[in-house]
Scaffold this motif. Structure first.
Motif, PDB file in Angstrom:
ATOM      1  N   SER A 120       0.851  -1.192   0.000  1.00  0.00           N
ATOM      2  CA  SER A 120       0.000   0.000   0.000  1.00  0.00           C
ATOM      3  C   SER A 120       0.883   1.237   0.000  1.00  0.00           C
ATOM      4  O   SER A 120       1.645   1.456   0.936  1.00  0.00           O
ATOM      5  CB  SER A 120      -0.909   0.003   1.241  1.00  0.00           C
ATOM      6  OG  SER A 120      -1.563   1.243   1.402  1.00  0.00           O
ATOM      7  N   ILE A 121       0.782   2.041  -1.061  1.00  0.00           N
ATOM      8  CA  ILE A 121       1.557   3.281  -1.167  1.00  0.00           C
ATOM      9  C   ILE A 121       0.738   4.310  -1.952  1.00  0.00           C
ATOM     10  O   ILE A 121       0.350   4.031  -3.078  1.00  0.00           O
ATOM     11  CB  ILE A 121       2.940   3.028  -1.815  1.00  0.00           C
ATOM     12  CG1 ILE A 121       3.732   4.341  -1.944  1.00  0.00           C
ATOM     13  CG2 ILE A 121       2.832   2.313  -3.150  1.00  0.00           C
ATOM     14  CD1 ILE A 121       5.187   4.145  -2.392  1.00  0.00           C
ATOM     15  N   PRO A 122       0.393   5.439  -1.402  1.00  0.00           N
ATOM     16  CA  PRO A 122       0.748   5.938  -0.074  1.00  0.00           C
ATOM     17  C   PRO A 122      -0.161   5.352   1.005  1.00  0.00           C
ATOM     18  O   PRO A 122      -1.371   5.233   0.817  1.00  0.00           O
ATOM     19  CB  PRO A 122       0.528   7.447  -0.212  1.00  0.00           C
ATOM     20  CG  PRO A 122      -0.578   7.560  -1.217  1.00  0.00           C
ATOM     21  CD  PRO A 122      -0.368   6.437  -2.194  1.00  0.00           C
ATOM     22  N   ALA A 123       0.430   5.047   2.131  1.00  0.00           N
ATOM     23  CA  ALA A 123      -0.315   4.435   3.222  1.00  0.00           C
ATOM     24  C   ALA A 123      -1.001   5.466   4.109  1.00  0.00           C
ATOM     25  O   ALA A 123      -1.887   5.116   4.893  1.00  0.00           O
ATOM     26  CB  ALA A 123       0.622   3.587   4.080  1.00  0.00           C
ATOM     27  N   CYS A 226      -1.979   1.725  -5.173  1.00  0.00           N
ATOM     28  CA  CYS A 226      -1.443   3.089  -5.277  1.00  0.00           C
ATOM     29  C   CYS A 226      -2.596   3.991  -5.687  1.00  0.00           C
ATOM     30  O   CYS A 226      -2.735   4.376  -6.851  1.00  0.00           O
ATOM     31  CB  CYS A 226      -0.305   3.127  -6.297  1.00  0.00           C
ATOM     32  SG  CYS A 226       0.483   4.759  -6.435  1.00  0.00           S
ATOM     33  N   ARG A 227      -3.437   4.325  -4.728  1.00  0.00           N
ATOM     34  CA  ARG A 227      -4.698   5.000  -5.037  1.00  0.00           C
ATOM     35  C   ARG A 227      -4.631   6.480  -4.659  1.00  0.00           C
ATOM     36  O   ARG A 227      -4.245   6.843  -3.561  1.00  0.00           O
ATOM     37  CB  ARG A 227      -5.845   4.296  -4.299  1.00  0.00           C
ATOM     38  CG  ARG A 227      -5.871   2.791  -4.603  1.00  0.00           C
ATOM     39  CD  ARG A 227      -7.135   2.114  -4.158  1.00  0.00           C
ATOM     40  NE  ARG A 227      -7.295   2.089  -2.703  1.00  0.00           N
ATOM     41  CZ  ARG A 227      -8.315   1.478  -2.087  1.00  0.00           C
ATOM     42  NH1 ARG A 227      -9.226   0.855  -2.796  1.00  0.00           N
ATOM     43  NH2 ARG A 227      -8.413   1.495  -0.785  1.00  0.00           N
ATOM     44  N   ASN A 228      -5.029   7.300  -5.619  1.00  0.00           N
ATOM     45  CA  ASN A 228      -5.153   8.744  -5.408  1.00  0.00           C
ATOM     46  C   ASN A 228      -3.831   9.407  -5.049  1.00  0.00           C
ATOM     47  O   ASN A 228      -3.788  10.347  -4.258  1.00  0.00           O
ATOM     48  CB  ASN A 228      -6.208   9.033  -4.330  1.00  0.00           C
ATOM     49  CG  ASN A 228      -7.538   8.396  -4.651  1.00  0.00           C
ATOM     50  OD1 ASN A 228      -8.035   8.533  -5.768  1.00  0.00           O
ATOM     51  ND2 ASN A 228      -8.111   7.669  -3.712  1.00  0.00           N
ATOM     52  N   LEU A 229      -2.758   8.933  -5.636  1.00  0.00           N
ATOM     53  CA  LEU A 229      -1.445   9.577  -5.507  1.00  0.00           C
ATOM     54  C   LEU A 229      -1.075  10.278  -6.803  1.00  0.00           C
ATOM     55  O   LEU A 229      -0.656  11.439  -6.789  1.00  0.00           O
ATOM     56  CB  LEU A 229      -0.367   8.546  -5.161  1.00  0.00           C
ATOM     57  CG  LEU A 229       1.078   9.061  -5.214  1.00  0.00           C
ATOM     58  CD1 LEU A 229       1.309  10.104  -4.114  1.00  0.00           C
ATOM     59  CD2 LEU A 229       2.073   7.915  -5.091  1.00  0.00           C
ATOM     60  N   LEU A 230      -1.229   9.608  -7.926  1.00  0.00           N
ATOM     61  CA  LEU A 230      -0.749  10.129  -9.202  1.00  0.00           C
ATOM     62  C   LEU A 230      -1.504  11.382  -9.646  1.00  0.00           C
ATOM     63  O   LEU A 230      -1.004  12.132 -10.483  1.00  0.00           O
ATOM     64  CB  LEU A 230      -0.840   9.043 -10.281  1.00  0.00           C
ATOM     65  CG  LEU A 230      -0.065   7.753  -9.974  1.00  0.00           C
ATOM     66  CD1 LEU A 230      -0.199   6.762 -11.118  1.00  0.00           C
ATOM     67  CD2 LEU A 230       1.401   8.042  -9.685  1.00  0.00           C
ATOM     68  N   ILE A 231      -2.680  11.632  -9.093  1.00  0.00           N
ATOM     69  CA  ILE A 231      -3.428  12.840  -9.460  1.00  0.00           C
ATOM     70  C   ILE A 231      -2.708  14.111  -9.006  1.00  0.00           C
ATOM     71  O   ILE A 231      -3.011  15.197  -9.510  1.00  0.00           O
ATOM     72  CB  ILE A 231      -4.870  12.822  -8.881  1.00  0.00           C
ATOM     73  CG1 ILE A 231      -4.837  12.625  -7.365  1.00  0.00           C
ATOM     74  CG2 ILE A 231      -5.707  11.747  -9.544  1.00  0.00           C
ATOM     75  CD1 ILE A 231      -6.210  12.686  -6.706  1.00  0.00           C
ATOM     76  N   TYR A 232      -1.745  13.982  -8.088  1.00  0.00           N
ATOM     77  CA  TYR A 232      -1.004  15.155  -7.619  1.00  0.00           C
ATOM     78  C   TYR A 232       0.252  15.419  -8.443  1.00  0.00           C
ATOM     79  O   TYR A 232       0.959  16.383  -8.185  1.00  0.00           O
ATOM     80  CB  TYR A 232      -0.624  14.982  -6.144  1.00  0.00           C
ATOM     81  CG  TYR A 232      -1.814  14.902  -5.230  1.00  0.00           C
ATOM     82  CD1 TYR A 232      -2.562  16.044  -4.927  1.00  0.00           C
ATOM     83  CD2 TYR A 232      -2.223  13.692  -4.688  1.00  0.00           C
ATOM     84  CE1 TYR A 232      -3.669  15.977  -4.094  1.00  0.00           C
ATOM     85  CE2 TYR A 232      -3.327  13.614  -3.856  1.00  0.00           C
ATOM     86  CZ  TYR A 232      -4.039  14.758  -3.564  1.00  0.00           C
ATOM     87  OH  TYR A 232      -5.130  14.699  -2.750  1.00  0.00           O
ATOM     88  N   PHE A 233       0.527  14.540  -9.433  1.00  0.00           N
ATOM     89  CA  PHE A 233       1.734  14.659 -10.244  1.00  0.00           C
ATOM     90  C   PHE A 233       1.415  15.238 -11.619  1.00  0.00           C
ATOM     91  O   PHE A 233       0.272  15.211 -12.064  1.00  0.00           O
ATOM     92  CB  PHE A 233       2.374  13.279 -10.443  1.00  0.00           C
ATOM     93  CG  PHE A 233       2.904  12.638  -9.186  1.00  0.00           C
ATOM     94  CD1 PHE A 233       2.993  13.337  -7.998  1.00  0.00           C
ATOM     95  CD2 PHE A 233       3.309  11.319  -9.201  1.00  0.00           C
ATOM     96  CE1 PHE A 233       3.483  12.748  -6.848  1.00  0.00           C
ATOM     97  CE2 PHE A 233       3.812  10.713  -8.060  1.00  0.00           C
ATOM     98  CZ  PHE A 233       3.889  11.425  -6.882  1.00  0.00           C
ATOM     99  N   LEU A 257      -5.321   1.426  -8.969  1.00  0.00           N
ATOM    100  CA  LEU A 257      -5.310   2.878  -8.856  1.00  0.00           C
ATOM    101  C   LEU A 257      -6.650   3.377  -8.317  1.00  0.00           C
ATOM    102  O   LEU A 257      -7.611   2.606  -8.197  1.00  0.00           O
ATOM    103  CB  LEU A 257      -5.041   3.514 -10.225  1.00  0.00           C
ATOM    104  CG  LEU A 257      -3.725   3.159 -10.913  1.00  0.00           C
ATOM    105  CD1 LEU A 257      -3.604   3.902 -12.240  1.00  0.00           C
ATOM    106  CD2 LEU A 257      -2.519   3.479 -10.022  1.00  0.00           C
ATOM    107  N   GLY A 258      -6.713   4.670  -7.996  1.00  0.00           N
ATOM    108  CA  GLY A 258      -7.962   5.270  -7.566  1.00  0.00           C
ATOM    109  C   GLY A 258      -8.962   5.357  -8.708  1.00  0.00           C
ATOM    110  O   GLY A 258      -8.591   5.274  -9.889  1.00  0.00           O
ATOM    111  N   HIS A 259     -10.234   5.535  -8.363  1.00  0.00           N
ATOM    112  CA  HIS A 259     -11.283   5.491  -9.387  1.00  0.00           C
ATOM    113  C   HIS A 259     -11.155   6.622 -10.412  1.00  0.00           C
ATOM    114  O   HIS A 259     -11.655   6.505 -11.534  1.00  0.00           O
ATOM    115  CB  HIS A 259     -12.664   5.533  -8.734  1.00  0.00           C
ATOM    116  CG  HIS A 259     -13.012   6.873  -8.138  1.00  0.00           C
ATOM    117  ND1 HIS A 259     -12.613   7.257  -6.876  1.00  0.00           N
ATOM    118  CD2 HIS A 259     -13.714   7.916  -8.644  1.00  0.00           C
ATOM    119  CE1 HIS A 259     -13.054   8.468  -6.623  1.00  0.00           C
ATOM    120  NE2 HIS A 259     -13.719   8.899  -7.664  1.00  0.00           N
ATOM    121  N   ALA A 260     -10.451   7.704 -10.060  1.00  0.00           N
ATOM    122  CA  ALA A 260     -10.302   8.828 -10.989  1.00  0.00           C
ATOM    123  C   ALA A 260      -8.999   8.745 -11.784  1.00  0.00           C
ATOM    124  O   ALA A 260      -8.697   9.646 -12.570  1.00  0.00           O
ATOM    125  CB  ALA A 260     -10.359  10.147 -10.223  1.00  0.00           C
TER     126      ALA A 260
END
Length: 290
Positions: A120-123, A226-233, A257-260
């Motif tokens: 799990s990342i980010p935890a 890895c859910r809802n991390l890449l949206i900040y990049f 990944l996250g749903h978005a």
């Protein structure tokens, strides 16, 4: 008698903001545009005040000088700038997909004594990895027969300390069925403490997914959440993170990944897999070089 002059917050100019945002992006992959200006300024001003710097240039110089020092101001700044908001059993359908589709597929290609590694990342403060542990205990009978290693990482060391402590307010448990709250949590002053057995079952660590050196240590992972991390990049950081996670996975491993979020718009390295409960992304069994 003259009135005392109210203390003023350190000033951060547009040029200061641009210089800091570029530096923070290069270190973490996180993008701060003008829409985040107020958020960034307030947290920068707080760090400047807490470190005794009245001018941005002095603070930024000290930051640069010690940015590679473990546990130094750079880590304190990362802790201040990252946003962590989650709760137990968030997007539970992916946990169902893990148990009903991903694990059976993985086990079909693994020996009975091989360890399965779920990361799990980010935890954040631990809600996701603990949710994974609870879901496996409740819904995967083979857990008693297989070796499973639960890993959890975040860039924010303060969040990791909270995760290890395992104490949560009631709002973090609002989606968790009452029988599970009763089974795995103890009420105490300040909230609900997760069972010590679960706290001991998860290995927490600090990891920056955009740091190549940091990520080289991670290999042979079977499933990454890895859910809802890449949206900040931005696009470049997303591709770099996707490549690092690709390298961390075993051939045939999966990333959720996250749903978005959509890996198809980030990298062509992964194969899209559509299961009854979720769409996930698989590292090809015959992994191709990149």
């Amino acid at each position: 008698m003259t009135e005392p002059v109210a203390s003023r917050e350190p000033e951060i100019s547009h040029a200061d903001f641009e210089r800091f945002s570029d530096f923070f992006y290069r270190k973490t992959g996180i993008v701060f545009d003008q829409g985040k200006r107020y958020f960034v300024d307030r947290r920068l001003q707080r760090r400047m005040s807490e470190t005794g710097h009245a001018e941005f240039d002095a603070y930024f110089g000290a930051l640069l000088a010690g940015c590679d020092r473990p546990g130094g101001e750079m880590q304190q700044l990362i802790n201040a700038m990252t946003i962590n908001e989650t709760y137990f059993y968030r997007e539970e359908y992916q946990f169902r997909c893990l148990v009903e589709s991903l694990l059976p597929d993985l086990l079909s290609r693994r020996g009975p004594d091989e360890t399965l590694r779920i990361w799990s990342i980010p935890a954040a403060s631990g809600e996701e990895p603990y949710s994974l542990a609870i879901y496996l205990l409740e819904h995967w009978p083979l857990l008693a027969e297989r070796n499973v290693e639960l890993l959890a990482s975040d860039i924010d060391t303060e969040m990791l300390d909270l995760a290890r402590a395992g104490l949560y307010p009631a709002r973090a448990l609002h989606q968790l069925p009452q029988p599970l709250r009763d089974r795995y949590f103890m009420r105490e002053a300040g909230g609900h403490r997760i069972d010590a057995m679960l706290r001991d079952a998860i290995a927490f660590s600090a990891v920056n997914v955009c740091d190549v050196e940091s990520m080289r240590a991670w290999r042979d992972v079977d499933v990454v959440f890895c859910r809802n991390l890449l949206i900040y990049f931005d696009d470049l950081s997303r591709r770099q993170a996707a490549e690092a996670l690709y390298d961390a996975l075993r051939p045939g491993g999966y990333i959720c990944l996250g749903h978005a979020e959509s890996m198809s718009r980030i990298s062509s390295l992964f194969t899209v897999r559509k299961f009854p409960d979720a769409i996930v992304y698989q590292k090809p069994i015959e992994s191709r070089p990149r």
